[in-house]
Design an enzyme around this catalytic site. Structure first.
Site, short mmCIF file in Angstrom:
data_model
loop_
_atom_site.label_atom_id
_atom_site.label_comp_id
_atom_site.label_asym_id
_atom_site.label_seq_id
_atom_site.Cartn_x
_atom_site.Cartn_y
_atom_site.Cartn_z
N GLU A 71 -31.07 1.93 -77.11
CA GLU A 71 -31.03 0.87 -78.37
C GLU A 71 -32.25 0.09 -78.23
O GLU A 71 -32.75 -0.47 -79.11
CB GLU A 71 -29.84 0.01 -77.76
CG GLU A 71 -29.79 -1.34 -78.49
CD GLU A 71 -28.59 -2.07 -77.72
OE1 GLU A 71 -28.92 -2.91 -76.78
OE2 GLU A 71 -27.51 -2.03 -78.21
N ASP A 132 -26.64 4.29 -81.73
CA ASP A 132 -27.30 3.17 -82.31
C ASP A 132 -28.58 3.32 -81.90
O ASP A 132 -29.71 3.02 -83.07
CB ASP A 132 -26.83 1.88 -81.83
CG ASP A 132 -26.79 1.72 -80.27
OD1 ASP A 132 -27.04 2.74 -79.63
OD2 ASP A 132 -26.50 0.82 -79.90
#
Length: 391
Positions: A71, A132
């Site tokens: 991330e 993500d």
């Protein structure tokens, strides 16, 4: 070094009509963003031997389970690409983070990123991916191609976009999965912080693959269903949605992956006003515009227009349970506030709300112990200052 294709501070890519911006001089807002960026670099960028060798960089996350997570690398690539034109080192930093990413492929797919590395630069936690991170890495590569050209960034982006579609998007529902490891009971789970409409649009444009239209529509449709059925008064989304494959999508009933607040507006879903708002102001899509505006109006009413009252956690009915104060929660609402533009019923006080949120962000320098909040805040500031764009 090539001149940036879309230099920071030039505001050459216009937002959708009606998108607000902070009051005052746009150049002053740019200076605030640049100052936060300089601090973000000083606090969280690591290079050289700290991350596996000369020429590599990585974003350090002292507040995560491991010092380097996917991330954060995705955030780093997006941020440095957007800062090109203001930071002469932006491309070098971008390339250094990219070297780190490419040196750590997922064990399940060579074009995805192993989600966690330890302090010694070794893959940890199984070596599989987190969706993500890969979404932002691919998006950052598209930004880099627009900024610096050359073709190599675009080729890497397309490979990663195709890998995401193959391994991190459910083939039936077209919803994002948790990672390339997600199967069995996790096959029906989607994390709302992975719902990035502007990324899906950019992937469609880069690849010409119409399946990305299906991905975009599936996420916006599900977001509408969840808000209507489970948060009609607030518009809030939960961290995780379950039942996505059974025709009964609903907030997680307790712990599904991370903790007892998996079904609440918690430390994942707090990014929703930013992600939905960023798409709204860049695309003008009525669906994300309405969703972001609803979130902003709820937050403004719930706090009496005082950003200091935004709490770090809510039930979907708006009941607060968290302490106030984290930029990870208040900064995204500034992006959503941009959708309360002129000419809309009920927009009285919208500019003041945005200005108050902007002032709070400007008065909240990055905390060197909180990489997550700092990354969310800086990207929110980039959008609010009209320095964000979709490749």
């Amino acid at each position: 070094m090539r001149r940036a294709g879309v230099p920071f501070g030039e505001h050459s890519v216009r937002y959708a009509p009606g998108a607000l911006r902070p009051s005052g001089d746009p150049a002053a807002a740019d200076r605030q963003v640049l100052e936060h960026y300089r601090r973000w670099k000083a606090f969280f960028l690591r290079s050289g031997d700290e991350v596996g060798g000369r020429g590599r960089c990585a974003v350090f996350t002292p507040d995560a389970g491991h010092p380097f997570v996917a991330e954060a690398q995705g955030y780093g690539l997006v941020i440095t690409a957007l800062m090109a034109g203001a930071d002469p080192d932006a491309q070098d930093i971008f390339d250094g983070i990219l070297r780190h990413v490419l040196a750590h492929p997922s064990v399940n797919h060579p074009d995805l990123h192993a989600a966690q590395q330890d302090a010694g630069g070794r893959d940890a936690g199984g070596g599989d991916s987190a969706t993500d991170g890969d979404l932002d890495i691919a998006y950052g590569l598209l930004l880099a191609d627009r900024q610096w050209g050359g073709g190599a960034y675009e080729a890497l982006a397309v490979r990663r976009i195709d890998a995401v579609l193959e391994s991190e998007v459910h083939r039936g529902t077209r919803l994002t999965k948790l990672g390339d490891w997600s199967s069995g009971r996790y096959d029906e789970v989607s994390r709302t912080s992975d719902w990035m409409p502007d990324h899906f649009r950019a992937f469609r444009a880069a690849t010409g693959d119409p399946r990305w239209d299906e991905v975009l529509d599936a996420h916006l449709s599900l977001a509408g269903v969840v808000r209507t059925r489970h948060a009609p008064a607030t518009g809030l989304l939960p961290d995780f949605v379950v039942g996505t494959t059974s025709g009964d999508p609903r907030p997680a009933p307790g712990e599904v992956l991370e903790g007892p607040h998996d079904g609440d507006y918690h430390w994942n879903a707090c990014r929703a006003p930013w992600r939905l708002g960023a798409d709204a102001v860049t695309s003008g899509d009525a669906r994300t515009w309405a969703a972001a505006r609803g979130l902003s109006r709820w937050a403004r009413a719930a706090t009496g227009g005082d950003p200091a009252e935004i709490r770090n956690g809510y039930r979907l009915d708006g009941t607060a349970y968290g302490d106030p104060g984290s930029p990870a929660f208040f900064a995204p609402f500034a992006v959503a506030a941009m959708t309360e533009g002129e000419g809309d019923a009920g927009d009285e006080g919208a500019q003041g709300w945005l200005d108050a949120l902007w002032a709070r962000m400007c008065g909240s320098p990055p905390d060197p112990a909180r990489a997550y909040a700092a990354g969310v805040q800086l990207q929110s500031m980039l959008v609010v200052s009209h320095n964000y764009w979709v490749p």
